[in-house]
Design a protein around this motif. Structure first.
Motif, mmCIF file in Angstrom:
data_model
loop_
_atom_site.group_PDB
_atom_site.id
_atom_site.type_symbol
_atom_site.label_atom_id
_atom_site.label_comp_id
_atom_site.label_asym_id
_atom_site.label_seq_id
_atom_site.Cartn_x
_atom_site.Cartn_y
_atom_site.Cartn_z
ATOM 1 N N ASN A 187 -9.650 8.045 0.671
ATOM 2 C CA ASN A 187 -10.241 8.149 2.000
ATOM 3 C C ASN A 187 -10.099 9.565 2.542
ATOM 4 O O ASN A 187 -9.747 10.483 1.806
ATOM 5 N N THR A 222 0.860 -1.190 0.000
ATOM 6 C CA THR A 222 0.000 0.000 0.000
ATOM 7 C C THR A 222 0.890 1.232 0.000
ATOM 8 O O THR A 222 1.889 1.299 0.730
ATOM 9 N N VAL A 239 -8.084 3.731 -3.667
ATOM 10 C CA VAL A 239 -9.155 4.081 -2.728
ATOM 11 C C VAL A 239 -8.860 5.476 -2.196
ATOM 12 O O VAL A 239 -7.747 5.734 -1.713
ATOM 13 N N THR A 288 -4.886 -0.791 -7.641
ATOM 14 C CA THR A 288 -6.218 -0.229 -7.378
ATOM 15 C C THR A 288 -6.078 1.000 -6.483
ATOM 16 O O THR A 288 -5.072 1.182 -5.789
#
Length: 307
Positions: A239, A181, A237, A235
């Motif tokens: 937040n 990540t 995301v 991918t």
């Protein structure tokens, strides 16, 4: 007294016992000699281990055959005695019997083999020996970060294969899926970031994908599996704190730590080359605004605070 000694020396049972001891001793000596002669000519620790195990198993079979032939005329009389004692022995040695059954399941059911990385009985490590009663593991993890040896050799009862799940990290598939990540600050060039991470994963892991693809195709044919993506994938995301990029890739189960080190090294190099277009995020707190405060002192020394 002399007659008793002579009668004892010429007793057929004593002769059979002596013959049995000699048969076991000779078979064991020949087995050790053959192991020493053959193993020196075999390259590779795994191959040498298998040769030793095979020769040892053959020697045990030969011993049993020799003992059965020596005492063949006595086996009929032992049937009733063994049948009566069998129930008590089975109860007293139920854990041992379960471990022997576990050894048979491991050997013929392909739970795991020597050299596999497994987790069994709550212990994770590489299988270095499979005995009749216990499996020996070189443990990994615990106080050591990553999938590295910690130096402890653990022996786990084979009966655990009937009690707990057996996790095999390298049985039918020689690879694992792993992820990284990367948090990136808002305002960075997210498209450039995505392409950069994809390129790094392809550079570090892409060359091994074809080799793993053949293994995965074989597993799909063998089991009820959906086809999965082998190539690296990224991918995103978004937040409350940052844009989180997740890179998914496949890696040899022995190389997770080193591959992850190579990936992050290349990522940091590319971030430095971006000239500020890519900025990594961290869990920091920034105070953006505070209300104004007026402090007033009266004649008595008291303090009054008002917005």
């Amino acid at each position: 007294m002399t007659e008793e000694i002579q009668r004892w020396l010429f007793d057929p049972l004593v002769g059979k016992l002596v013959a049995a001891v000699l048969a076991i001793a000779v078979t064991w000596a020949i087995s050790r000699a053959v192991q020493g002669a053959v193993v020196r000519r075999v390259a590779g620790s795994t191959a040498r281990y298998r040769v030793r195990k095979m020769i040892g198993a053959i020697s045990y079979v030969v011993m049993l055959v020799l003992l059965a032939s020596i005492f063949s005329d006595k086996l009929g009389g032992l049937t009733i005695t063994l049948g009566v004692a069998g129930a008590g022995i089975a109860f007293a040695l139920q854990e041992v019997i379960a471990s022997v059954a576990g050894w048979a399941a491991i050997s013929f059911g392909r739970f795991y083999d020597v050299g596999d990385r497994v987790q069994v009985g709550g212990i994770k490590g590489d299988v270095i020996d499979i005995g009749i009663l216990r499996t020996t593991l070189m443990e990994i993890g615990e106080w050591v970060n990553g999938d590295l040896y910690n130096g402890r050799i653990v022996r786990v009862a084979n009966s655990y294969v009937f009690k707990d799940p057996v996790f095999n990290y390298s049985g039918d598939l020689p690879f694992l899926w792993d992820e990284i990540t990367v948090p990136v600050r808002y305002g960075s060039d997210w498209q450039l970031t995505r392409g950069m991470i994809t390129g790094v994963l392809q550079e570090v892991c892409g060359e091994t994908a074809p080799r793993f693809r053949s293994a995965w195709d074989g597993a799909v044919r063998k089991y009820a599996l959906e086809d999965a993506r082998i190539d690296p994938m990224v991918t995103i995301v978004a937040n409350d704190n940052w844009i989180q990029f997740t890179g998914r890739y496949i890696v040899d189960y022995r190389s997770r730590r080193t591959v992850k080190d190579r990936i992050f090294t290349r990522l940091l190099e590319e971030v430095d080359k971006s000239g500020g277009r890519i900025r990594l995020a961290s869990a920091t707190f920034e105070i953006t605004d505070l209300p104004s405060i007026n402090v007033q002192l009266d004649g008595k020394g008291a303090t009054a605070i008002s917005p």
